[in-house]
Design a protein around this motif. Sequence first.
Motif, mmCIF file in Angstrom:
data_model
loop_
_atom_site.group_PDB
_atom_site.id
_atom_site.type_symbol
_atom_site.label_atom_id
_atom_site.label_comp_id
_atom_site.label_asym_id
_atom_site.label_seq_id
_atom_site.Cartn_x
_atom_site.Cartn_y
_atom_site.Cartn_z
ATOM 1 N N ARG A 76 37.885 27.417 14.600
ATOM 2 C CA ARG A 76 37.375 27.725 16.161
ATOM 3 C C ARG A 76 38.250 26.405 17.010
ATOM 4 N NH1 ARG A 76 32.326 29.078 13.493
ATOM 5 N NH2 ARG A 76 32.286 31.165 13.638
ATOM 6 N N TRP A 77 38.087 25.292 16.213
ATOM 7 C CA TRP A 77 38.671 23.967 17.200
ATOM 8 C C TRP A 77 40.262 23.915 17.249
ATOM 9 C CZ3 TRP A 77 42.158 20.303 15.002
ATOM 10 C CH2 TRP A 77 42.119 19.205 15.690
ATOM 11 N N ARG A 78 41.115 24.442 16.268
ATOM 12 C CA ARG A 78 42.223 24.573 16.471
ATOM 13 C C ARG A 78 42.848 25.277 17.770
ATOM 14 N NH1 ARG A 78 47.233 25.964 16.525
ATOM 15 N NH2 ARG A 78 46.678 27.943 16.968
ATOM 16 N N GLN A 79 43.514 24.791 18.616
ATOM 17 C CA GLN A 79 44.533 25.491 19.764
ATOM 18 C C GLN A 79 45.786 24.925 19.765
ATOM 19 O OE1 GLN A 79 42.072 26.520 22.967
ATOM 20 N NE2 GLN A 79 40.356 25.713 22.403
ATOM 21 N N ALA A 80 46.679 25.949 20.231
ATOM 22 C CA ALA A 80 47.988 25.486 20.244
ATOM 23 C C ALA A 80 48.104 24.401 21.405
ATOM 24 C CB ALA A 80 48.785 26.714 20.922
ATOM 25 N N THR A 81 48.509 23.149 20.701
ATOM 26 C CA THR A 81 48.732 21.984 21.595
ATOM 27 C C THR A 81 50.072 21.884 22.203
ATOM 28 O OG1 THR A 81 47.260 20.889 20.205
ATOM 29 C CG2 THR A 81 48.272 19.252 21.434
ATOM 30 N N LYS A 82 50.168 21.968 23.579
ATOM 31 C CA LYS A 82 51.427 21.974 24.337
ATOM 32 C C LYS A 82 52.007 20.350 24.675
ATOM 33 C CE LYS A 82 51.252 26.508 24.448
ATOM 34 N NZ LYS A 82 52.058 27.249 23.491
ATOM 35 N N GLU A 83 50.865 19.635 24.490
ATOM 36 C CA GLU A 83 51.491 18.283 24.623
ATOM 37 C C GLU A 83 50.494 17.106 23.779
ATOM 38 O OE1 GLU A 83 52.322 14.860 28.235
ATOM 39 O OE2 GLU A 83 52.178 17.126 28.669
ATOM 40 N N PHE A 84 51.009 16.520 22.909
ATOM 41 C CA PHE A 84 50.637 15.447 22.238
ATOM 42 C C PHE A 84 50.275 14.146 22.931
ATOM 43 C CE2 PHE A 84 52.179 18.846 19.598
ATOM 44 C CZ PHE A 84 51.075 19.411 18.665
ATOM 45 N N ASP A 85 49.234 13.285 22.404
ATOM 46 C CA ASP A 85 49.154 11.992 22.378
ATOM 47 C C ASP A 85 50.347 11.282 21.747
ATOM 48 O OD1 ASP A 85 48.559 9.355 22.737
ATOM 49 O OD2 ASP A 85 46.282 9.595 22.484
ATOM 50 N N ALA A 86 51.067 10.707 22.498
ATOM 51 C CA ALA A 86 52.611 10.377 21.708
ATOM 52 C C ALA A 86 52.073 8.789 21.081
ATOM 53 C CB ALA A 86 53.590 10.043 22.690
ATOM 54 N N ASP A 87 51.195 8.338 21.480
ATOM 55 C CA ASP A 87 50.832 6.938 20.948
ATOM 56 C C ASP A 87 49.787 7.343 19.444
ATOM 57 O OD1 ASP A 87 51.928 5.589 22.956
ATOM 58 O OD2 ASP A 87 49.870 6.032 24.287
ATOM 59 N N ARG A 88 49.493 8.363 19.166
ATOM 60 C CA ARG A 88 48.690 8.659 17.905
ATOM 61 C C ARG A 88 49.689 9.105 16.917
ATOM 62 N NH1 ARG A 88 43.183 11.271 18.176
ATOM 63 N NH2 ARG A 88 42.911 10.502 16.293
ATOM 64 N N LYS A 89 49.760 8.463 15.856
ATOM 65 C CA LYS A 89 50.559 9.076 14.596
ATOM 66 C C LYS A 89 49.587 9.505 13.480
ATOM 67 C CE LYS A 89 54.147 8.037 17.056
ATOM 68 N NZ LYS A 89 54.970 9.132 17.656
ATOM 69 N N ILE A 90 50.285 10.562 12.885
ATOM 70 C CA ILE A 90 49.547 10.955 11.608
ATOM 71 C C ILE A 90 49.693 10.095 10.369
ATOM 72 C CG2 ILE A 90 49.261 13.031 10.309
ATOM 73 C CD1 ILE A 90 50.302 14.609 12.171
ATOM 74 N N LYS A 91 48.745 9.697 9.589
ATOM 75 C CA LYS A 91 48.927 9.015 8.477
ATOM 76 C C LYS A 91 49.973 9.715 7.573
ATOM 77 C CE LYS A 91 44.627 8.273 7.400
ATOM 78 N NZ LYS A 91 43.645 7.810 6.649
ATOM 79 N N GLU A 92 50.805 9.068 6.711
ATOM 80 C CA GLU A 92 51.942 9.891 5.804
ATOM 81 C C GLU A 92 51.017 10.473 4.787
ATOM 82 O OE1 GLU A 92 54.993 10.110 6.125
ATOM 83 O OE2 GLU A 92 54.639 9.126 8.171
ATOM 84 N N ASP A 93 49.975 10.090 4.135
ATOM 85 C CA ASP A 93 49.386 10.872 3.253
ATOM 86 C C ASP A 93 48.875 12.109 3.847
ATOM 87 O OD1 ASP A 93 47.295 9.305 4.410
ATOM 88 O OD2 ASP A 93 46.107 9.583 2.905
ATOM 89 N N ASP A 94 48.037 12.266 4.973
ATOM 90 C CA ASP A 94 47.561 13.398 5.746
ATOM 91 C C ASP A 94 48.778 14.315 5.842
ATOM 92 O OD1 ASP A 94 45.188 12.641 5.774
ATOM 93 O OD2 ASP A 94 45.290 11.705 7.742
ATOM 94 N N MET A 95 50.153 13.632 6.589
ATOM 95 C CA MET A 95 51.179 14.743 6.654
ATOM 96 C C MET A 95 51.694 15.517 5.239
ATOM 97 S SD MET A 95 52.563 15.882 9.302
ATOM 98 C CE MET A 95 53.541 17.405 9.108
ATOM 99 N N GLU A 96 51.681 14.533 4.254
ATOM 100 C CA GLU A 96 52.011 14.999 2.967
ATOM 101 C C GLU A 96 51.054 16.136 2.603
ATOM 102 O OE1 GLU A 96 52.749 11.797 0.294
ATOM 103 O OE2 GLU A 96 54.281 11.014 1.316
ATOM 104 N N PHE A 97 49.812 15.938 2.773
ATOM 105 C CA PHE A 97 48.833 16.879 2.442
ATOM 106 C C PHE A 97 49.206 18.157 3.154
ATOM 107 C CE2 PHE A 97 45.136 18.710 4.416
ATOM 108 C CZ PHE A 97 44.472 19.444 3.331
ATOM 109 N N ILE A 98 49.514 18.220 4.266
ATOM 110 C CA ILE A 98 49.699 19.169 5.330
ATOM 111 C C ILE A 98 51.117 19.826 4.675
ATOM 112 C CG2 ILE A 98 50.538 20.066 7.465
ATOM 113 C CD1 ILE A 98 48.838 17.936 8.670
#
Length: 220
Positions: A11-33
Amino acid sequence: MKKKDILEAYRWRQATKEFDADRKIKEDDMEFILETGRLSPSSFGFEPWQFVVVRREDLLQKIKDHAWGAQGQALTASHFVLILARTPKAMRYDADYIRNIVTSVQGRTEEEYAQRVKRVQEFQENDYRLLDDERVFQEWIKRQTYIPLGNMMTAAAQIEIDSCPIEGFNQEEIDELLISEGVMERGEWSLSVMVAFGYRSRDFAPKTRRDFNEVVKYIG
């Protein structure tokens, strides 16, 4: 509680057309994805995909220039992923890639490989008639890539990371760009879909969907 949490993520997920460019995903979170994508199922277990995480800003700019669907995402997302699909050349029942998957990755014997490849040949020639039309064959391959796409977006949502799948591009133009940039080899790969990950720059209105009883039909 798990079911409730999973549904809440959907329910929370929606197609994000523009992101907050100052916030970065942690590498271990991205590797999980990405790992949820790697572990995704595919027809016959052939895994006809590759996930390319683009970090070069100059290439992201070129992708933005060639993909009308990535205008707000390419340069603002924390991580921008290209999901490549193998071409029919690599996915024919008698291709070297199929032999390698069955024998080396799946660990089947030569006798088991012969049985498996016979079944795959029948599927490609008769069941889906993929060998009659290369474009139909390519589209069947690309459909497989949407399984890891969905799994990665869902996994991201479960750890409150936003995403946006992107199909808005000219196939020939974007393939030529990626070939010229050394991202993929001609005749071996084709871009299937792109997906951006990051953090939303604004809040969304509540998600809307058709009613459950309108979408789901039971027989018997």
